[in-house]
Design a protein around this motif. Structure first.
Motif, mmCIF file in Angstrom:
data_model
loop_
_atom_site.group_PDB
_atom_site.id
_atom_site.type_symbol
_atom_site.label_atom_id
_atom_site.label_comp_id
_atom_site.label_asym_id
_atom_site.label_seq_id
_atom_site.Cartn_x
_atom_site.Cartn_y
_atom_site.Cartn_z
ATOM 1 N N ARG A 1 13.526 -8.767 31.743
ATOM 2 C CA ARG A 1 12.642 -8.661 30.573
ATOM 3 C C ARG A 1 13.089 -7.582 29.609
ATOM 4 N NH1 ARG A 1 9.312 -12.999 30.114
ATOM 5 N NH2 ARG A 1 8.464 -13.516 32.134
ATOM 6 N N ALA A 2 13.552 -6.436 30.134
ATOM 7 C CA ALA A 2 13.884 -5.315 29.263
ATOM 8 C C ALA A 2 14.890 -4.397 29.937
ATOM 9 C CB ALA A 2 12.616 -4.535 28.930
ATOM 10 N N VAL A 3 15.697 -3.725 29.099
ATOM 11 C CA VAL A 3 16.616 -2.690 29.554
ATOM 12 C C VAL A 3 16.381 -1.453 28.692
ATOM 13 C CG1 VAL A 3 18.388 -4.276 30.414
ATOM 14 C CG2 VAL A 3 18.492 -3.502 28.047
ATOM 15 N N GLY A 4 16.582 -0.259 29.267
ATOM 16 C CA GLY A 4 16.375 0.953 28.487
ATOM 17 C C GLY A 4 16.868 2.181 29.218
ATOM 18 N N GLU B 1 8.349 -4.956 28.894
ATOM 19 C CA GLU B 1 9.010 -4.154 27.872
ATOM 20 C C GLU B 1 9.248 -2.742 28.384
ATOM 21 O OE1 GLU B 1 10.969 -3.758 24.624
ATOM 22 O OE2 GLU B 1 9.637 -5.473 24.483
ATOM 23 N N ILE B 2 10.369 -2.159 27.986
ATOM 24 C CA ILE B 2 10.655 -0.746 28.204
ATOM 25 C C ILE B 2 10.794 -0.137 26.817
ATOM 26 C CG2 ILE B 2 12.268 0.965 29.110
ATOM 27 C CD1 ILE B 2 13.145 -1.107 31.188
ATOM 28 N N SER C 1 24.369 -16.796 27.969
ATOM 29 C CA SER C 1 23.021 -16.877 28.519
ATOM 30 C C SER C 1 22.103 -16.078 27.598
ATOM 31 C CB SER C 1 22.982 -16.349 29.955
ATOM 32 O OG SER C 1 23.357 -15.004 30.002
ATOM 33 N N PRO C 2 20.834 -16.456 27.516
ATOM 34 C CA PRO C 2 19.914 -15.818 26.567
ATOM 35 C C PRO C 2 19.751 -14.314 26.824
ATOM 36 C CG PRO C 2 18.939 -17.793 27.531
ATOM 37 C CD PRO C 2 20.205 -17.515 28.280
ATOM 38 N N ILE C 3 19.806 -13.532 25.753
ATOM 39 C CA ILE C 3 19.611 -12.087 25.844
ATOM 40 C C ILE C 3 18.126 -11.790 25.689
ATOM 41 C CG2 ILE C 3 20.069 -9.881 24.718
ATOM 42 C CD1 ILE C 3 22.868 -10.907 24.122
ATOM 43 N N ALA C 4 17.580 -11.051 26.658
ATOM 44 C CA ALA C 4 16.162 -10.692 26.635
ATOM 45 C C ALA C 4 15.932 -9.320 26.021
ATOM 46 C CB ALA C 4 15.596 -10.728 28.053
ATOM 47 N N SER C 5 16.931 -8.426 26.123
ATOM 48 C CA SER C 5 16.744 -7.052 25.667
ATOM 49 C C SER C 5 18.097 -6.400 25.398
ATOM 50 C CB SER C 5 15.983 -6.257 26.738
ATOM 51 O OG SER C 5 15.740 -4.944 26.322
ATOM 52 N N ILE C 6 18.126 -5.511 24.397
ATOM 53 C CA ILE C 6 19.327 -4.749 24.072
ATOM 54 C C ILE C 6 18.935 -3.283 23.974
ATOM 55 C CG2 ILE C 6 21.028 -4.268 22.270
ATOM 56 C CD1 ILE C 6 21.061 -7.176 21.563
ATOM 57 N N ALA C 7 19.795 -2.397 24.469
ATOM 58 C CA ALA C 7 19.560 -0.951 24.356
ATOM 59 C C ALA C 7 20.881 -0.253 24.114
ATOM 60 C CB ALA C 7 18.916 -0.409 25.631
ATOM 61 N N TRP D 1 8.073 4.311 28.469
ATOM 62 C CA TRP D 1 6.841 3.560 28.716
ATOM 63 C C TRP D 1 7.220 2.193 29.229
ATOM 64 C CZ3 TRP D 1 1.992 5.638 27.734
ATOM 65 C CH2 TRP D 1 1.994 6.866 27.082
ATOM 66 N N PHE D 2 6.583 1.781 30.310
ATOM 67 C CA PHE D 2 6.826 0.459 30.903
ATOM 68 C C PHE D 2 5.562 -0.357 30.732
ATOM 69 C CE2 PHE D 2 9.400 3.564 33.138
ATOM 70 C CZ PHE D 2 10.651 2.967 33.136
#
Length: 195
Positions: free
Chosen positions: A138-141, A183-184, A94-100, A193-194
Motif C-alpha cells: 500500500r505504501a512505502v516511506g 498510507e505512510i 506491475s502497478p505502482i502503489a507508492s513512491i518515496a 504516521w501510519f
C-alpha cells in the motif's frame, strides 16, 4: 476554505500527498501541485482525467509520479526543478502503489504486486525482499531522513534496515484489521504516521 488556481480546477478527480509539504491534484484542467502557498500546473489537461496512484515531490520541487491513465500517457514521469515534465518510461511491469524519495537521492517504488524497486542513476532495479512475504503493498516511506525503509501492506508493516539484519515484520495476530495500512505519511517535523 477553498483552494485552487485563479483559473479554476473544474472537477477534482484525484488528490495525493506528495511529500511532507506538497499536495497534487488531478483535475479537469490538468495536474497541479500545491506547496502550501501556491498552485503550480504540472501537466495540461488531457482528453481524460489523469490517474496518479503515486507521486513524490522533493524540496527543490522536482518530482516523480506514476500515471496509469489516460492510457496513452501512462508511465513514470519526472519533473526537474524547472518544472518541465518528461516521461521516463511508458511501460509499468506491475502497478505502482507508492513512491518515496530515499536518503541519498534514490527513489523507492512499492508495487501492489509486492515488488520493491529502487531508482538509481536513471534506471530501476529490484530490492531483494523476503520471498513470498510482501503482498498487497500500500505504501512505502522513510522515517525522518534516516535510511530505514517502511513498507505497509494489507498484512502488516515491514521494516528494511540498512544494517546486518535487513528485514523485520510487524503485525497483530490475524485476523486483525489493524494489520491493514493504506498510507505512510511523513510530517514536516519528520514524524511518521501510519493510516
Amino acid at each position: 476554505r477553498s483552494h485552487g488556481p485563479a483559473s479554476g480546477f473544474g472537477a477534482v478527480t484525484d488528490l495525493r500527498q506528495a511529500g511532507p509539504a506538497a499536495v497534487w491534484a488531478s483535475t479537469e484542467t490538468g495536474v497541479y501541485s500545491y506547496d502550501g502557498k501556491r498552485w503550480r500546473r504540472r501537466l495540461p489537461a488531457a482528453r481524460f482525467p489523469f490517474v496518479i496512484p503515486a507521486v513524490a515531490e522533493r524540496a527543490d520541487e522536482s518530482a516523480i509520479a506514476a500515471i496509469t491513465r489516460p492510457v496513452g500517457l501512462a508511465g513514470i514521469w519526472e519533473w526537474g526543478p524547472d518544472g518541465e515534465p518528461r516521461r521516463v518510461t511508458e511501460y509499468l511491469a506491475s502497478p505502482i502503489a507508492s513512491i518515496a524519495d530515499a536518503p541519498g537521492g534514490d527513489t523507492i517504488a512499492g508495487h501492489s504486486t509486492g515488488e520493491i524497486s529502487v531508482r538509481r542513476n536513471g534506471g530501476w532495479e529490484p530490492l531483494r525482499t523476503p520471498t513470498g512475504r510482501l503482498v498487497d503493498v500500500r505504501a512505502v516511506g522513510y522515517l525522518r531522513s534516516g535510511p530505514d525503509l517502511w513498507i505497509a501492506t494489507d498484512h502488516g508493516l515491514y521494516l528494511h534496515r540498512r544494517s546486518a539484519r535487513r528485514w523485520r515484520y510487524l503485525s497483530f495476530p490475524s485476523p486483525d484489521e489493524a494489520n491493514s495500512v493504506n498510507e505512510i505519511v511523513r510530517g514536516r517535523d519528520g514524524t511518521m504516521w501510519f493510516a
